[in-house]
Scaffold this motif. Structure first.
Motif, short mmCIF file in Angstrom:
data_model
loop_
_atom_site.label_atom_id
_atom_site.label_comp_id
_atom_site.label_asym_id
_atom_site.label_seq_id
_atom_site.Cartn_x
_atom_site.Cartn_y
_atom_site.Cartn_z
N TRP B 96 3.60 -18.11 10.49
CA TRP B 96 4.44 -17.17 8.95
C TRP B 96 2.96 -16.65 9.03
O TRP B 96 1.84 -16.71 9.40
N VAL B 97 3.42 -15.58 7.58
CA VAL B 97 2.00 -14.67 7.23
C VAL B 97 1.94 -14.64 6.03
O VAL B 97 3.04 -13.91 4.74
N VAL B 98 0.90 -14.14 5.20
CA VAL B 98 0.50 -14.33 3.81
C VAL B 98 0.09 -12.89 3.85
O VAL B 98 -1.26 -12.80 4.33
N SER B 99 0.11 -12.10 2.60
CA SER B 99 0.10 -11.14 2.21
C SER B 99 -1.10 -11.62 1.39
O SER B 99 0.13 -11.36 0.36
N PHE B 100 -2.59 -11.53 1.40
CA PHE B 100 -2.71 -11.79 0.09
C PHE B 100 -3.38 -10.74 -0.05
O PHE B 100 -4.20 -9.39 0.09
N GLY B 101 -3.11 -10.44 -2.00
CA GLY B 101 -3.80 -9.21 -2.49
C GLY B 101 -2.89 -8.01 -3.08
O GLY B 101 -2.06 -7.79 -1.94
N VAL B 102 -3.59 -7.19 -3.07
CA VAL B 102 -2.19 -6.07 -3.39
C VAL B 102 -2.99 -4.75 -2.67
O VAL B 102 -1.96 -4.33 -1.74
N CYS B 103 -3.90 -4.70 -1.79
CA CYS B 103 -4.16 -3.63 -0.57
C CYS B 103 -3.87 -4.55 0.66
O CYS B 103 -2.96 -3.34 1.10
N ALA B 104 -3.30 -5.46 0.67
CA ALA B 104 -2.33 -6.04 1.87
C ALA B 104 -1.37 -5.81 1.55
O ALA B 104 -0.25 -5.51 2.56
N THR B 105 -0.62 -6.16 0.47
CA THR B 105 0.63 -5.86 -0.18
C THR B 105 0.96 -4.44 0.03
O THR B 105 2.00 -4.35 0.83
N SER B 106 0.53 -3.69 -0.37
CA SER B 106 1.13 -2.22 -0.46
C SER B 106 0.63 -1.41 -0.32
O SER B 106 -0.09 -0.25 -0.43
N GLY B 107 -1.13 -1.66 0.27
CA GLY B 107 -1.43 -0.70 -0.60
C GLY B 107 -3.31 -0.61 -1.46
O GLY B 107 -4.58 0.31 -1.41
N GLY B 108 -2.83 -1.16 -2.16
CA GLY B 108 -3.12 -1.18 -3.70
C GLY B 108 -3.09 0.02 -4.27
O GLY B 108 -2.09 1.22 -3.95
N PHE B 109 -4.34 0.39 -4.78
CA PHE B 109 -4.65 1.91 -5.54
C PHE B 109 -5.63 2.86 -3.94
O PHE B 109 -5.63 4.18 -4.45
N TYR B 110 -5.62 1.96 -3.15
CA TYR B 110 -6.11 2.96 -1.50
C TYR B 110 -4.30 3.78 -1.41
O TYR B 110 -4.26 3.47 0.28
N ASP B 111 -3.99 5.03 -1.27
CA ASP B 111 -3.04 6.01 -1.07
C ASP B 111 -3.21 7.26 -0.80
O ASP B 111 -4.10 7.69 -1.18
N ASN B 112 -4.15 6.82 0.58
CA ASN B 112 -4.96 7.90 0.51
C ASN B 112 -4.28 7.79 2.35
O ASN B 112 -4.29 7.37 2.90
N TYR B 113 -5.24 8.86 2.86
CA TYR B 113 -5.13 8.51 5.09
C TYR B 113 -5.36 7.26 5.74
O TYR B 113 -4.48 7.66 6.84
N ALA B 114 -6.30 6.96 5.01
CA ALA B 114 -6.85 6.05 6.01
C ALA B 114 -5.97 4.59 6.00
O ALA B 114 -6.33 3.92 7.03
N THR B 115 -5.73 4.47 5.36
CA THR B 115 -5.03 2.91 4.45
C THR B 115 -3.44 3.02 4.61
O THR B 115 -2.56 3.67 4.24
#
Lengths: 157, 161
Positions: B96-115
């Motif tokens: 099973w996989v758990v996505s922990f926190g917004v960054c793993a879930t959606s990229g969070g506020f890192y909407d950029n070339y790297a993430t």
């Protein structure tokens, strides 16, 4: 504006210095990029700047010169700080490397090359440092598309 | 397990599910794929105040081959994506996989070339825990939700994944 450092640099390199300014002891000299090697070695040899704190760049896209190389120096002997800036034109985005003078410039210059595409003459190993092999373009350039993604493995769905 | 192919959807299989799922959901061996600050809350969840061992999930395995749950804790960037994919592929079923926190879930506020804009672009995810970073209570809530999900599974499901 009666800074000893800026005054020294201006009298020593009258043709190289484009502009100087100081704000509450935060001293900056804007110099021609052709003179960077000479000024930098003078700073190290004569003024005791033994530490290159930071080397980075900025992209002011509509402007020409488009880029600006920014170097922060520190003298641990005299407790002096100095900032050097060099305007860099996009059609000739090549600057002399400071790695022979300060070994710490090595990775800074690789980062600037990776992010902005500015090349450094005389750098021992000018490769990308942050982005992966096969990455195209330089992501901190203002004309890099904001939503552009370059995945290494295909995304699901 | 072999039994399920012989019996199919029958009373025996559902009884077996009960027993197997009970064992699985109270003995998660997790693989912490910790890349960022969310790791602090993850450690806090493991420590005595919140004590994740109350749920049987206190045992981190640092080999994906021995792990049941992949906790992706923190930002995953494009450079790291193949590593995450390989870790996931190395895990044995059931996993099973758990996505922990917004960054793993959606990229969070890192909407950029790297993430990577959510690890579900790389691997399938079972539970998403929101928060930046999530509080340990949220993590435990996510873990309980995963246990509930596991308890509804059938041994027949696994071969189709």
């Amino acid at each position: 504006m009666n800074s000893y450092l800026l005054e020294t640099i201006r009298t020593k390199f009258p043709d190289a210095v484009l502009e100087t300014h100081a704000f509450r002891g935060d001293e900056t000299a804007v110099i021609r990029k052709e003179a960077l090697a000479g000024v930098a070695s003078f700073l190290k040899a004569e003024l005791g700047f033994d530490f290159l704190m930071d080397l980075t760049a900025a992209d002011y896209l509509p402007r020409d010169p488009r880029f600006e190389l920014v170097c922060h120096f520190y003298s641990s002997k005299h407790n002096y700080r100095l900032r050097l800036k060099c305007p860099v034109y996009s059609d000739d985005a090549t600057v002399v490397s400071l790695t022979p003078l300060w070994a710490g410039a090595n990775w800074f210059e690789r980062e600037v090359y990776d992010m902005f595409g500015i090349k450094f003459e005389g750098h021992p190993d000018l490769r990308r440092i942050l982005m992966y092999d096969g990455f195209e373009g330089h992501p901190l350039r203002k004309d890099y598309p904001l939503k552009k993604r370059q995945p290494r493995i295909p995304h699901r769905e | 397990m072999g039994l399920e192919t012989a019996f199919g959807h029958s009373y025996l299989t559902t009884r077996l599910d009960e027993a197997v799922n009970w064992a699985r959901k109270y003995s998660f061996f997790n693989y912490p794929f910790v890349t960022a600050c969310c790791g602090m809350e993850f450690m806090s969840t493991f420590a005595s105040t919140y004590d994740i061992s109350r749920f049987g999930a206190e045992y981190p395995r640092f080999s994906p081959r021995q792990a049941d749950v992949l906790f992706v804790v923190g930002t995953v960037n494009e450079k790291l994506a193949p590593v995450l994919k390989r870790v996931y592929d190395q895990m044995c079923e059931p996993k099973w996989v758990v996505s922990f926190g917004v960054c793993a879930t959606s990229g969070g506020f890192y909407d950029n070339y790297a993430t990577v804009q959510g690890i579900d672009k790389i691997i399938p995810v079972d539970i998403y825990i929101p928060g930046c970073p999530p509080r340990p209570e949220a993590v435990l809530d996510g873990l309980i939700k995963l246990q509930q999900k596991v308890s509804k599974e059938s041994v027949l499901d696994r071969k189709y994944r």
